[in-house]
Scaffold this active site. Structure first.
Site, PDB file in Angstrom:
ATOM      1  N   HIS A   1      -3.053  -1.200   8.262  1.00 44.60           N
ATOM      2  CA  HIS A   1      -1.707  -0.932   7.865  1.00 44.60           C
ATOM      3  C   HIS A   1      -1.769  -0.400   6.458  1.00 44.60           C
ATOM      4  CE1 HIS A   1       2.362  -2.915   7.217  1.00 44.60           C
ATOM      5  NE2 HIS A   1       2.054  -2.497   5.970  1.00 44.60           N
ATOM      6  N   GLU A   2      -2.515  -0.724   5.675  1.00 44.67           N
ATOM      7  CA  GLU A   2      -2.540   0.363   4.287  1.00 44.67           C
ATOM      8  C   GLU A   2      -3.046   1.505   4.533  1.00 44.67           C
ATOM      9  OE1 GLU A   2      -0.888  -1.134   2.085  1.00 44.67           O
ATOM     10  OE2 GLU A   2      -0.797  -3.110   3.007  1.00 44.67           O
TER      11      GLU A   2
END
Length: 182
Positions: A145-146
């Site tokens: 996600h990051e």
């Protein structure tokens, strides 16, 4: 914003703001300015009650993210990755985990999204030393996600078009409702 520990919590950047939708620049200086940014990122993540935060989520277009979340054994892992390179299992060797995912930059919304249950990120720590982080469970999802954020991609960009439109409409409705009542 209030200070939290060594850093100062900064406002979260929301979907639609240009810095979230373009690839971030490589970090080239591992100095006190980067250390201060990382401290602010941790403070911002904790203030927003998140488990991960990319620099562009506080308006800084650099390839760095912080995390503090559990792996599949529920052991919390905390760290920072600068200039990450994400490595996922080969398509025939990966197990997908379907999970309700959310994002501090799209507050109040969640959507089911399948991602590999194992992820490895190679990069650097805040001093410039090479690191490798292997994640399972929520940590694997967080690493993916990051890293997506640093590529200018949000989790909603991975959803089918109709579901993405629903999430954005619900988000906008909540924002409009808050503006009307607040």
């Amino acid at each position: 914003m209030e200070a939290s520990g060594e850093g100062t919590a900064r406002p979260i950047t929301f979907v639609g703001e240009p810095v979230l939708h373009r690839p971030c620049a490589e970090v080239t200086r591992f100095d006190a300015e980067l250390a201060a940014l990382v401290a602010d990122m941790f403070a911002s993540m904790y203030a927003a009650e998140g488990v991960g935060l990319a620099a562009n989520q506080i308006g800084v277009g650099l390839r760095v993210f912080v995390y503090d979340c559990p792996d599949e054994t529920e052991e919390y892992r905390k760290g920072v990755v600068v200039n990450p390179t994400l490595v996922l299992p080969a398509p025939g060797e990966r197990n997908l985990a379907d999970y309700e995912e959310g994002c501090l930059s799209v507050p109040g919304q969640r959507a089911s999204l399948a991602r590999p249950d194992l992820a490895v990120v190679h990069g650097f720590d805040v001093t410039g030393a090479p690191i490798t982080v292997e994640g399972t469970g929520v940590l694997a999802r967080c690493l993916q996600h990051e890293t997506d954020h640093l590529e200018g991609r949000l989790y909603i960009d991975r959803l089918p078009a109709e579901r993405r439109a629903q999430v954005l409409a619900a988000y906008q409705g909540e924002r409009d409702g808050q503006a009307v009542t607040g």
